[in-house]
Design an enzyme around this catalytic site. Structure first.
Site, PDB file in Angstrom:
ATOM      1  N   ALA B 345       0.844  -1.228  -0.109  1.00  0.00           N
ATOM      2  CA  ALA B 345      -0.007   0.018  -0.091  1.00  0.00           C
ATOM      3  C   ALA B 345       1.053   1.306  -0.124  1.00  0.00           C
ATOM      4  O   ALA B 345       0.487   2.325  -0.630  1.00  0.00           O
ATOM      5  CB  ALA B 345      -1.107  -0.162   1.172  1.00  0.00           C
ATOM      6  N   CYS B 346       2.043   1.120   0.642  1.00  0.00           N
ATOM      7  CA  CYS B 346       2.876   2.361   0.683  1.00  0.00           C
ATOM      8  C   CYS B 346       3.481   2.777  -0.728  1.00  0.00           C
ATOM      9  O   CYS B 346       3.281   4.026  -1.066  1.00  0.00           O
ATOM     10  CB  CYS B 346       4.115   2.081   1.627  1.00  0.00           C
ATOM     11  N   THR B 347       3.829   1.861  -1.345  1.00  0.00           N
ATOM     12  CA  THR B 347       4.371   1.957  -2.576  1.00  0.00           C
ATOM     13  C   THR B 347       3.322   2.876  -3.426  1.00  0.00           C
ATOM     14  O   THR B 347       3.353   3.474  -4.299  1.00  0.00           O
ATOM     15  CB  THR B 347       4.807   1.029  -3.340  1.00  0.00           C
TER      16      THR B 347
END
Ligand SMILES: Cc1ncc(COP(=O)(O)O)c(C=O)c1O
Ligand SMILES: Cc1ncc(COP(=O)(O)O)c(C=O)c1O
Lengths: 164, 408, 408, 164
Positions: B345-347
């Site tokens: 999710a971060c990317t």
């Protein structure tokens, strides 16, 4: 803003590479978690608190991005040898400043770190059965945000289908 | 922020090897392709190909020859069926929005798979949210294979368009795309069948004129051509409307004047991909399997995402590392000279991890720890060995930071 | 057809000089720009600028620095106001369609000048024909200057957008664009003001943050940067919706992954245009006037299209040669190594000649015989002298073929 | 077709560069025009016709593109020393073939050239006050097309505003 301001500053990178106060603390007085692995963001805080309500040691573990790791690490440094009351008062903004700033989409990392710390402090007093006057009844901004993120993750998982 | 990034780049000094595997998102361009393009930037064919002067005629010649080459590689009947666009995103937008505009009074149902790339997924959602379409998503199995039974059930008189990527860009699943198109046309001969073929082109062979596929997207950088170039195959009799307006040069469906150097680069990259095709694909497969097997055997708590063996794109490696957050791992690997991306999710700058991994049944935590890599014909055994050398310690370090957190 | 074009190109062998003046339609890229781009194709910043690895960070750095540079040259407050697009056409589409989508419930009137480039004109027509907008065209005088009185009359509560090119691409008219924007905002502060600034950028100075302009289009190749790159300036608080869907990298308003080499090339071309700006512009003006005066004085029955002197873009030359068909003349000139374009219906593949020439009152026959040329800082006095040497005999030969036909 | 098939073939270029039978013919028996300068396409045909109704000389002038010039020129060659009846029978398709083919958007050039020739032939018989049996009453395809193009140009001019 049309441009995602992504790059971490050198302090974040340094703490990502060499995190301070990393790891589970076996003799912790209290520990607490914030975040949820479902949203890829989770922090555990361990505190060793002495009789004067001073944090003698703090450590963390982090399931999250570099910003998550770095803000957790710096927060453990910021609260070392601080009275619980002072540690409680540290805001996510101060953590973010201490680390030299974060891209706006990473603000929630600082918020989550403070959320985890405050949970640990609440838990400490709850276990002690004692509530100092400086400890607010209502959840603070950071705690509420942590809770919201956790619940959002659960809702998302449910919507997408059958995930725990 | 620019100063910060300079420091980040500096932190990479002294790397003993660099291996770029993030072909999904962007790619370097090999020297042969550069050399093919260069004259068209500076000395030849820098004119408008629709105009009557030498630099225009040179441009026309270069574009026609490039289109002929690309048409040949996909088995298109003639080069007129190739429309060049600024990229995969634009080609997918033209395919979906252009078809919806054309048939807006014919039906309001669109059908995609659960695992389409975002440019297809988001357009399908837009059509549903703002233009009254019903978008139906065909489910996939644990390896990402679409459910043909379900497809047959869903396609009806109302269905104007079906879009299914022939090869999934993230998990490498090769779909039975010919059969899918046959099924769709049997259910409704008027339904337009589109496939994002960006991850198939140059990696699996297709003869489009022998299929029922009406529209197919190609992308230049995914075969080591320059960025800023893609194409939409539009079968001769398929009706489509352009979606942007402007000056028309030699093409009808994308306005603006053709980008001759990038078209030439795309054609050259195609040539390099298709020359000794079998040999090159065998090389990809070998490196792919070496990477997959090396990682799975050396590192515990891993899961291969997408199919094993023949149903998998020859270049695709996608593995979830449990108890390991993907973005953190990409940074750790970058500091060792290994460049990959993650379904974390971060990317993705969202709370949700890759919808593709979720669709094949990966738990969120499994998706967050996924790493996507693609090998190219230019990668060597030494590259893969280097990746296998640095990967275990990178995962180990990130897992150490995670500690007991996720199992708490 | 490809064989034919090879013959046409061969017919140009042995030219003693070649002078390319068709900068309106496409342009060669100078070596310095190529050299700035090359590393980003092969060795640096070939990653996705939104991702956390070295090639991504290098891309991010390059894009940010390029955006900063370009923002500075147009007096934008900050680089976030620059959205890179695949070209002028796409930037104009984003400006007009994106604004219409955003304010679709606020009003249904759009206002452009009579002499907008086709990418603006055709979108405005599309909005009128298919989406219920009323498109009002502001008339221009014989030199192409917009009628500010009329503009003031037309803009009302219903007007969501005004689009007027600051510098006309064909006849070089420099509009009082600041005043036009002031007038529009006085009439309706909510009206979005867009200008296609492609022919102004690098040729006339502007400080956008000191104006009431909300959106401004820039084009790379028109300042000798690479094709496939343009930009839309979007003032910080201006609301706009994206018009295509897809993967978002570092930009919000155009999907897909940024084209780092072309962005770097565009920034480098900008730098070269703005370094010693006054000197370079003086050079353009001098060559422009030498070309205009040389042609008008040596060839009879000619008309300058667009204004004389200060109101004219420093690079623009547009002359009608009466009794002379434009496309035939472009071929004749091409065979002598002079590359130009024409406002003739033939060149445009339509029965109608340039709507811009018609709007300034040129008769159809006058428009058919028009030739458009733009000089660049790389042209020399010798280039212009060569053009002046071959032009009269080219016109003479075409006029001989025409004979008495048009005066019959 | 998505790609505009623009390039001329070598024969067109050759006739553009070195047109045959170019120029006004002072001793023409008849001349005629087709097309309109407004659409940038106009051809004048000059014929010298002898008593046997054979075209002894033909020449042209052309206000138009290279295809226009080349088709006019080749048509003057094709009809030289032909009987009027045979000249009449030449179609635009034959002219286009003779020139080695034209891009489809240039077909109208061949049509216009044939239109101008047939007008001249009609005019010749009209002036003579005689209509041979092979000469159709109704306008042929090429003549109609020429007329249509001329009228379209006028309508366009009117719509765009006050042009003659
Ligand atoms: C005459 C003319 N040339 C060139 C262009 C720009 O072309 P591109 O978008 O390919 O840069 C336009 C766009 O409107 C145009 O009207
Ligand atoms: C993950 C991903 N990468 C890359 C692309 C293609 O980007 P571009 O259009 O810039 O070639 C897409 C398009 O959908 C995508 O989803």
């Amino acid at each position: 803003m049309s441009r995602m301001p992504l790059p971490y500053n050198p302090k974040v990178l340094e703490l990502f590479r060499n995190p301070k106060n990393l790891g589970k603390m076996e003799d912790a007085t209290v520990w607490a978690v914030a975040g949820n692995p479902m949203c890829g963001d989770m922090i555990t805080f361990y505190l060793k608190i002495n009789k004067e309500e001073i944090i003698e040691k703090a450590s963390f573990e982090s399931y999250g991005c570099a910003a998550n790791i770095a803000t957790s690490s710096i927060l453990t440094e910021m609260i070392k040898n601080k009275k619980l009351e002072l540690a409680w008062k540290i805001t996510w903004k101060q953590v973010t400043d201490e680390i030299g700033g974060l891209p706006s989409i990473k603000f929630h990392c600082g918020i989550l770190a403070v959320g985890a710390l405050r949970r640990a402090i609440r838990k400490y007093f709850k276990e002690k059965g004692d509530k100092p006057s400086w400890l607010p009844q209502d959840l603070t901004f950071e705690e509420k945000q942590a809770l919201e993120e956790e619940e959002l993750a659960k809702r998302l998982a449910k919507r997408i289908g059958g995930q725990e | 922020m620019v100063e910060n990034v300079e420091e980040l780049i500096k932190a990479h000094e002294g790397l003993k090897r660099e291996v770029y595997l993030d072909i999904e998102n962007s790619s370097p361009v090999p020297q042969e392709v550069i050399e093919a393009m260069l004259p068209y930037f500076t000395t030849r064919g820098y004119g408008n190909p629709a105009l009557t002067h030498k630099p225009g005629w040179e441009a026309y010649e270069a574009i026609m020859k490039s289109a002929q080459k690309i048409a040949r590689y996909i088995g298109a009947e003639n080069p007129e069926e190739i429309t060049f666009t600024p990229g995969e995103t634009e080609a997918n937008n033209l395919a979906l929005l252009g078809t919806a505009l054309t048939w807006k009074n014919m039906g309001k149902k669109i059908c995609i798979s659960e695992i389409e790339p975002v440019s297809v997924l988001h357009i399908a959602q837009l059509l549903q949210e703002k233009f009254g379409y019903k978008t139906v998503k065909i489910p996939v199995d644990k390896e990402g294979l679409i459910n043909l039974e379900k497809l047959k059930e869903v396609v009806d008189k109302e269905t104007v368009l079906v879009s299914i990527a022939a090869v999934n860009p993230e998990i490498g699943t090769i779909q039975p795309i010919k059969e899918a198109a046959e099924i769709v046309k049997t259910q409704n001969p008027n339904t337009v069948f589109h496939t994002d073929f960006s991850d198939g082109y140059g990696k699996i062979k297709i003869n489009l004129s022998g299929t029922k596929i009406d529209l197919a997207t190609l992308s230049s950088y995914k075969i080591l051509g320059p960025r800023g170039m893609g194409a939409l195959y539009i079968r001769e009799k398929t009706k489509i409307e352009k979606i942007l307006e402007g000056q028309i040069a030699t093409q009808k469906f994308w306005p603006g004047i053709e980008n001759t150097p990038l078209i030439v680069g795309f054609a050259k990259a195609s040539e390099l991909a298709f020359e000794n095709f079998e040999e090159k694909v065998a090389h990809l497969r070998r490196l792919r399997d070496k990477l997959i097997e090396g990682l799975l055997s050396q590192i515990q708590d891993t899961l291969l995402n997408g199919p094993h063996g023949e149903n998998r794109a020859p270049d695709n490696v996608n593995i979830s590392f449990l108890h390991c957050e993907g973005e953190a791992l990409t940074i750790e690997l970058s500091l060792k000279g290994v460049y990959v991306s993650s379904g974390s999710a971060c990317t993705r700058r969202l709370l949700q991890p890759s919808h593709i991994l979720v669709a094949i049944g990966r738990r969120f935590e499994e998706a967050h720890g996924s790493i996507l890599m693609k090998v190219t014909r230019l990668h060597t055994d030494e590259d893969i060995e280097y990746v296998l050398e640095v990967f275990p310690e990178a995962v180990q370090r990130i897992r150490k930071i995670v500690g007991s957190t996720v199992s708490v």
